[in-house]
Design a protein around this motif. Structure first.
Motif, short mmCIF file in Angstrom:
data_model
loop_
_atom_site.label_atom_id
_atom_site.label_comp_id
_atom_site.label_asym_id
_atom_site.label_seq_id
_atom_site.Cartn_x
_atom_site.Cartn_y
_atom_site.Cartn_z
N UNK A 168 -2.17 0.49 -0.91
CA UNK A 168 -0.82 -0.04 -1.12
C UNK A 168 -0.84 -1.52 -0.80
N UNK A 169 0.02 -2.26 -1.47
CA UNK A 169 0.17 -3.70 -1.23
C UNK A 169 1.58 -3.92 -0.69
N UNK B 81 2.61 -1.14 9.12
CA UNK B 81 1.69 -0.15 8.56
C UNK B 81 2.45 1.05 8.01
N UNK B 82 3.40 1.54 8.76
CA UNK B 82 4.22 2.66 8.30
C UNK B 82 4.96 2.29 7.02
N UNK B 83 5.63 1.13 7.02
CA UNK B 83 6.40 0.68 5.84
C UNK B 83 5.52 0.52 4.61
N UNK B 84 4.32 0.04 4.81
CA UNK B 84 3.43 -0.25 3.67
C UNK B 84 2.79 1.00 3.09
N UNK C 230 -0.75 6.44 4.58
CA UNK C 230 -0.56 6.26 6.03
C UNK C 230 -1.31 7.34 6.81
N UNK C 231 -1.14 8.58 6.39
CA UNK C 231 -1.83 9.69 7.07
C UNK C 231 -3.35 9.52 6.99
N UNK C 232 -3.85 9.08 5.85
CA UNK C 232 -5.29 8.88 5.69
C UNK C 232 -5.80 7.78 6.62
#
Length: 186
Positions: free
Chosen positions: A40-41, A82-85, A130-132
């Motif tokens: 993700x960017x 990080x969560x938002x992205x 995020x989970x990865x």
């Protein structure tokens, strides 16, 4: 084995694309966990979620460095970055055994590039980026530095680099919009 991250499904042959280096290239890592940050960017995701109209090539956001032992260190430059992205983003990791014309990408640990179309050997679906990433953090393969910890030691550095990035991005309104939205000191 080499790895390439993309949100595009069904790629059989990776094609060179223009990115931050302004020439058509394909980027790889020989460490699977290192490509997770490219699923993700933050700039593109934020602009699309807030309906910022832009039809150019989005600037890339790479808030990471590498530890002395070569592990990717993901750093949060603003709260919950990080969560938002990455949360809720599904994407793909493409596995490639042979990369024609492969060269080391200077300045990024375990990174490589080629300008030659490259056949994909295997694809892995990532249902939540995020989970990865957090799974690799829990295994010790990625070091995660939350904003609260990052800003303690690097506040001045961050403000200087963000101001410089803002000043130098006059041809990228999407990047300026993102920076101005995320960093109140601009």
């Amino acid at each position: 084995m080499y790895y390439h991250a993309s949100q595009t499904k069904g790629i059989k042959v990776l094609e060179p694309r223009v990115s931050n280096h302004n020439i058509p290239l394909i980027y790889f890592s020989n460490k699977r966990e290192n490509v997770l940050v490219y699923l993700s960017n933050a700039i593109e995701k934020f602009c699309k979620e807030t309906n910022f109209k832009y039809d150019g090539i989005y600037s890339k956001w790479g808030p990471y460095s590498f530890t002395k032992d070569g592990r990717l260190q993901l750093e949060e430059y603003y709260p919950n970055a990080t969560f938002e992205t990455y949360k809720g983003v599904d994407a793909y990791i493409y596995y490639i055994e042979d990369v024609p014309g492969i060269e080391v990408l200077e300045g990024i640990s375990n990174a490589f590039k080629t300008s030659i179309p490259t056949k994909v050997d295997f694809v892995e679906y990532i249902p939540d980026a995020y989970d990865a990433i957090m799974e690799e953090v829990s295994k010790g393969n990625i070091v995660f530095v939350k904003y609260e910890d990052f800003i303690k030691d690097k506040k001045d550095w961050l403000e200087n680099i963000i101001k410089k990035e803002y000043d130098e991005s006059d041809t990228h309104p999407e990047y300026r919009y993102f920076l101005k939205s995320k960093f109140t000191f601009l």
